[in-house]
Design an enzyme around this catalytic site. Structure first.
Site, mmCIF file in Angstrom:
data_model
loop_
_atom_site.group_PDB
_atom_site.id
_atom_site.type_symbol
_atom_site.label_atom_id
_atom_site.label_comp_id
_atom_site.label_asym_id
_atom_site.label_seq_id
_atom_site.Cartn_x
_atom_site.Cartn_y
_atom_site.Cartn_z
ATOM 1 N N GLY A 1 0.862 -1.067 0.003
ATOM 2 C CA GLY A 1 -0.106 -0.365 -0.274
ATOM 3 C C GLY A 1 0.674 1.123 -0.123
ATOM 4 N N PRO B 1 4.550 -4.929 -1.114
ATOM 5 C CA PRO B 1 4.943 -3.775 -1.503
ATOM 6 C C PRO B 1 4.323 -4.581 -2.975
ATOM 7 C CG PRO B 1 6.360 -4.518 -0.777
ATOM 8 C CD PRO B 1 6.316 -5.081 -0.145
ATOM 9 N N GLY B 2 3.581 -3.585 -3.864
ATOM 10 C CA GLY B 2 3.259 -3.777 -5.501
ATOM 11 C C GLY B 2 3.453 -2.674 -5.767
ATOM 12 N N ARG B 3 3.077 -1.443 -5.440
ATOM 13 C CA ARG B 3 2.797 -0.309 -6.950
ATOM 14 C C ARG B 3 3.673 0.544 -6.149
ATOM 15 N NH1 ARG B 3 -1.984 2.451 -7.983
ATOM 16 N NH2 ARG B 3 -2.949 2.017 -6.389
ATOM 17 N N ARG C 1 -7.264 3.530 -15.977
ATOM 18 C CA ARG C 1 -7.091 4.178 -14.558
ATOM 19 C C ARG C 1 -8.075 5.156 -14.639
ATOM 20 N NH1 ARG C 1 -3.551 5.420 -11.116
ATOM 21 N NH2 ARG C 1 -4.322 4.712 -9.459
ATOM 22 N N TYR D 1 -10.801 5.482 -12.683
ATOM 23 C CA TYR D 1 -10.961 6.363 -10.553
ATOM 24 C C TYR D 1 -10.274 7.397 -10.983
ATOM 25 C CZ TYR D 1 -8.961 1.743 -9.563
ATOM 26 O OH TYR D 1 -8.229 -0.256 -9.991
ATOM 27 N N CYS E 1 -13.846 4.147 -29.043
ATOM 28 C CA CYS E 1 -15.080 4.697 -29.162
ATOM 29 C C CYS E 1 -15.835 4.772 -27.847
ATOM 30 C CB CYS E 1 -15.993 3.656 -30.211
ATOM 31 S SG CYS E 1 -16.988 4.369 -31.321
#
Ligand code: LLP
Length: 441
Positions: free
Chosen positions: A249, A295-297, A334, A338, A365
């Site tokens: 996170g 952790p990823g992001r 994204r 979001y 489209c």
């Protein structure tokens, strides 16, 4: 402009990533293309690993949360860096296995894991399954029993902290689809239940409080609450957790509303969190648990950019100017999902001042197909190379073939060299699984 050392402006006034001129990359590989700086990825993996070594005597494991960006090469890098991975589907697990990843270092998540996914996990001797429902506990126990093995598991719990980018709330009870709430007793109930299962070996607990978080206190509070819960479980069930997985996170920089964190700052997050765990362990007379983080992001996010070619430019007088690129929501959904914010640069004119605010339109489209809205840019012209920054996480992994557009290829840049890690799709790939029933022919 972001001052991370992965991105520079070179003498030609072009954007450079990992020592390569972005305009040259676009020429060589075409656009759209995802570009990843390998050194940055490794640096972040090492930052977390060293933080656990330095502040916690190495009594833990860093997992790369591979939902952020999953492909065979990224598991190979994680494997070389000596870290583990978390996977959330059979597809991610399969990719990790194909990359030759040490399956003992794989943790499997998911609120509704399929039986076939659990079978794949057990057949490949995956290290830990993070259990997220009573049903899953039953199925997993049965599958482990059939295979005459005892499977290590954690339980996903909700400590009642909901974290958002710059804030957090403490809730008595979360309404998340993930995990078991501590406050209503569900977390303790599943712990007691799993302890009765002969083929499951409960190692401890997992929690993940959210993503793109900068607020240190939210991680600290989560760690404290989970430790309090461990003390409660020890007292009431006689079970002492050996492992604590505190999730991921940690936030990254997307635009100037976000702080630009350095590796030291991420180490700081871990240090605070570890201090909280140590304090609580002492207070409750608990052994220090094996600490897992996911952790990823923050590992891949800022390591990646997407390069596009500018196509049509359209101005609605006095209202809006659209600069359309050869990608869109199919490579980066994204903004559509979001309203996420991004920073864009003209890679071939990176020194020029931003003179206007434009919106970056995709080629789908669909009117909501935008990458960014009202962002500053020099006056763009058709043929310019547009770089959108911080697209390494949750872009490729969330991409689709919407409108039968190609999911862009990905390349890895290292020491001034670039190589494909995901090849370009072809029209044949798009129809590969199509079938026309006889009666339609
Ligand atoms: N562990 C668990 C159990 C998670 O659910 C997640 C992310 C992570 C670790 C990694 O979190 P990170 O370090 O990457 O923040 N698609 C959204 C992000 C969804 C994240 C879901 N879980 C986005 O594009 O922002």
């Amino acid at each position: 402009m972001n001052e991370r050392d992965t991105l520079k402006i070179n003498k030609k006034g072009h954007l450079e990533i990992g020592g390569m001129d972005a305009a040259d990359i676009a020429n060589q590989f075409g656009t759209p293309v995802y570009v990843f700086d390998e050194s940055y990825i490794r640096k972040m993996m090492r930052t977390y690993r060293h933080a656990i070594e330095k502040h916690y005597g190495g009594n833990g494991l860093v997992l790369y949360a591979s939902k952020a960006f999953s492909c065979t090469a990224i598991y190979a890098i994680a494997h070389q860096e000596g870290i583990g991975v978390d996977v959330v589907s059979g597809g991610e697990l399969f990719t990790a296995i194909k990359a030759g990843f040490d399956t003992q270092k794989i943790y499997m998540h998911g609120n509704n894991k399929l039986v076939s996914e659990l079978e794949l996990a057990l057949d490949n001797k995956i290290g830990t399954v993070v259990v997220d429902s009573f049903r899953e506990a039953d199925i997993l126990n049965e599958l482990a029993c059939e295979r005459k093995i005892v499977q290590n598991v954690l339980i996903r719990i909700n400590p009642g902290i909901e974290a958002h980018t710059h804030s957090f709330v403490q809730t008595a009870r979360t309404d998340s689809k993930f995990g078991f709430s501590v406050s209503d007793g569900a977390a303790k109930e599943i712990a007691a239940y799993i302890l009765t299962k002969k083929n499951l070996n409960l190692q401890g607990f997992h929690c993940h409080i959210g993503s793109q978080i900068f607020e240190k206190q939210s991680f600290v509070l989560a760690a404290q609450k989970v430790m309090d819960f461990c003390a409660d479980v020890k007292q009431s069930l006689g079970f002492e957790a050996k492992t604590l997985n505190i999730g991921g996170g940690f936030g990254v920089w997307y635009n100037d509303e976000d702080p630009k964190l350095k590796p030291d700052d991420y180490e700081d997050y871990l240090e605070c969190l570890i201090d909280a765990i140590k304090e609580k362990a002492e207070k409750h007379s608990l052994k220090l648990p094996y600490l897992v983080i996911e952790p990823g992001r923050s590992i891949v996010g800022e390591a990646g950019i997407t390069l596009y070619t500018v196509g049509a430019i359209k101005e609605i007088t006095g209202i809006k100017k659209y600069v359309a690129v050869d990608g869109g929501m199919f490579d980066n959904p994204r903004y559509a999902l979001y309203q996420s914010k991004y920073t864009a640069i003209l890679a071939n004119r990176a020194n020029e001042p931003c003179t206007e605010k434009i919106s970056i339109a995709g080629k789908c489209c669909e009117s909501g197909d935008l990458i960014a809205v009202d962002v500053p840019l020099p006056k763009a012209e058709s043929g310019d190379i547009m770089a959108v920054l911080t697209t390494g996480a949750y872009n490729y992994s969330m991409a689709s073939n919407y409108n039968r557009n190609f999911i862009p290829p990905a390349i890895l840049v290292k020491d001034g060299k670039a190589e494909y890690i995901i090849k370009p799709q072809t029209y044949d790939d798009l129809i590969r699984n199509d079938v026309v029933p006889e009666y339609l022919k």
